[in-house]
Motif scaffolding. Structure first.
Motif, short mmCIF file in Angstrom:
data_model
loop_
_atom_site.label_atom_id
_atom_site.label_comp_id
_atom_site.label_asym_id
_atom_site.label_seq_id
_atom_site.Cartn_x
_atom_site.Cartn_y
_atom_site.Cartn_z
N ILE A 85 0.84 -1.20 0.00
CA ILE A 85 0.00 0.00 0.00
C ILE A 85 0.87 1.25 0.00
O ILE A 85 0.58 2.22 -0.70
CB ILE A 85 -0.97 -0.02 1.20
N ALA A 86 1.95 1.24 0.77
CA ALA A 86 2.87 2.39 0.78
C ALA A 86 3.47 2.61 -0.60
O ALA A 86 3.54 3.75 -1.08
CB ALA A 86 3.96 2.18 1.82
N ALA A 87 3.90 1.53 -1.24
CA ALA A 87 4.48 1.64 -2.58
C ALA A 87 3.45 2.16 -3.58
O ALA A 87 3.74 3.03 -4.40
CB ALA A 87 5.03 0.30 -3.04
N ALA A 88 2.23 1.63 -3.50
CA ALA A 88 1.17 2.09 -4.41
C ALA A 88 0.88 3.57 -4.18
O ALA A 88 0.72 4.33 -5.14
CB ALA A 88 -0.10 1.26 -4.20
N ILE A 142 -0.24 -11.40 -13.70
CA ILE A 142 -1.24 -11.04 -14.72
C ILE A 142 -2.34 -10.19 -14.09
O ILE A 142 -2.73 -9.15 -14.65
CB ILE A 142 -1.83 -12.30 -15.38
N VAL A 143 -2.81 -10.59 -12.92
CA VAL A 143 -3.89 -9.85 -12.26
C VAL A 143 -3.41 -8.46 -11.85
O VAL A 143 -4.13 -7.47 -12.05
CB VAL A 143 -4.44 -10.64 -11.05
N GLU A 144 -2.21 -8.36 -11.30
CA GLU A 144 -1.69 -7.04 -10.89
C GLU A 144 -1.53 -6.11 -12.10
O GLU A 144 -1.85 -4.93 -12.03
CB GLU A 144 -0.36 -7.18 -10.14
N VAL A 145 -1.05 -6.66 -13.21
CA VAL A 145 -0.93 -5.85 -14.43
C VAL A 145 -2.32 -5.41 -14.88
O VAL A 145 -2.53 -4.24 -15.24
CB VAL A 145 -0.22 -6.64 -15.55
N ASN A 146 -3.29 -6.31 -14.83
CA ASN A 146 -4.64 -5.95 -15.27
C ASN A 146 -5.36 -5.02 -14.29
O ASN A 146 -6.21 -4.24 -14.72
CB ASN A 146 -5.46 -7.21 -15.57
N ILE A 147 -5.01 -5.08 -13.01
CA ILE A 147 -5.55 -4.07 -12.09
C ILE A 147 -5.03 -2.70 -12.50
O ILE A 147 -5.78 -1.73 -12.57
CB ILE A 147 -5.18 -4.38 -10.61
N ALA A 148 -3.73 -2.62 -12.78
CA ALA A 148 -3.14 -1.35 -13.21
C ALA A 148 -3.72 -0.88 -14.55
O ALA A 148 -3.98 0.31 -14.73
CB ALA A 148 -1.63 -1.48 -13.30
N LEU A 154 -3.97 2.99 -16.15
CA LEU A 154 -2.64 3.58 -16.32
C LEU A 154 -2.14 3.30 -17.74
O LEU A 154 -2.54 2.32 -18.38
CB LEU A 154 -1.66 2.99 -15.31
N SER A 155 -1.24 4.16 -18.21
CA SER A 155 -0.61 3.96 -19.51
C SER A 155 0.38 2.80 -19.41
O SER A 155 0.76 2.40 -18.29
CB SER A 155 0.13 5.23 -19.94
N PRO A 156 0.82 2.23 -20.53
CA PRO A 156 1.74 1.09 -20.46
C PRO A 156 3.02 1.36 -19.65
O PRO A 156 3.43 0.51 -18.86
CB PRO A 156 2.07 0.82 -21.93
N MET A 157 3.61 2.54 -19.79
CA MET A 157 4.82 2.84 -19.02
C MET A 157 4.49 2.99 -17.53
O MET A 157 5.26 2.55 -16.67
CB MET A 157 5.50 4.10 -19.54
N GLN A 158 3.33 3.56 -17.23
CA GLN A 158 2.91 3.68 -15.83
C GLN A 158 2.63 2.30 -15.23
O GLN A 158 2.94 2.06 -14.07
CB GLN A 158 1.67 4.57 -15.72
N VAL A 159 2.05 1.41 -16.03
CA VAL A 159 1.80 0.04 -15.57
C VAL A 159 3.12 -0.62 -15.22
O VAL A 159 3.26 -1.23 -14.14
CB VAL A 159 1.03 -0.79 -16.64
N ALA A 160 4.10 -0.50 -16.10
CA ALA A 160 5.41 -1.11 -15.85
C ALA A 160 6.04 -0.56 -14.57
O ALA A 160 6.53 -1.31 -13.73
CB ALA A 160 6.33 -0.88 -17.05
#
Length: 191
Positions: A85-88, A142-148, A154-160
């Protein structure tokens, strides 16, 4: 969007549908989750239940565990959750997207509940294996990427960036707790 006056069971069923939508990457995954304050509280209840199920469920169903394993697992889960949560929060703040923190927590908490539930059932029925661990890890990414992508939009770079920071936070948590646990272990006498 999920109904506002739904019971916890109805919320859980909708969240399970949302988790499946996240696994397969559907664009409408967000509609299954309740992002209100009530939904956030429900997701925290699910997170606590999921942690209890994953920590104590196998033992209650006859899977042997080492003494203190449950306490260590609860400590690890709490530490990893706090770091996640802190990182997010930090990453979303830097992106100017703090509006995504509550949706992230709601979706992630429900995903953790569903994974805990199914993971416990699989552990009891099939037993633990490296293949299952790898599969759960892959699905989690996969789920974390799809949540983002699908929940936070988020944009692809923001997702990464978001995913890398989440992984680093989790690794730091494991290293911190691992170091603490190693220091607290009694020394083994030399033979």
């Amino acid at each position: 969007m999920a109904y506002q006056n739904q019971t916890f069971i109805e919320e859980a069923v909708n969240a399970a549908r949302g988790c499946w939508a996240l696994i397969i990457g559907r664009a409408d995954a967000a509609r299954y989750f309740d992002f209100t304050q009530r939904g956030l509280i429900g997701s925290f209840i699910a997170l606590v239940l999921g942690t209890g199920i994953s920590v104590f469920g196998p033992m209650l169903l006859g899977v042997p565990a080492q003494s203190g394993a449950a306490t260590g697992a609860v400590m690890l889960a709490a530490l990893l959750f706090a770091l996640q949560i802190a990182a997010a929060y930090i990453v979303l703040r830097q992106m100017g997207r703090l509006d995504g923190l509550v949706p992230f927590m709601v979706a992630d908490n429900w995903v953790n509940f569903i994974v805990s539930l199914f993971g416990t059932v699989i552990l009891v029925l099939v037993g633990g294996s490296e293949v299952m661990l790898f599969t759960v890890g892959l699905i989690s990414i996969i789920v974390e990427v799809n949540i983002a992508r699908r929940i936070l939009t988020l944009s692809p770079m923001q997702v990464a960036t978001f995913i890398v920071v989440q992984i680093v936070a989790q690794l730091i948590g494991v290293l911190i707790l691992g170091g603490v646990m190693l220091q607290s272990m009694p020394a083994v006498p030399a033979a």
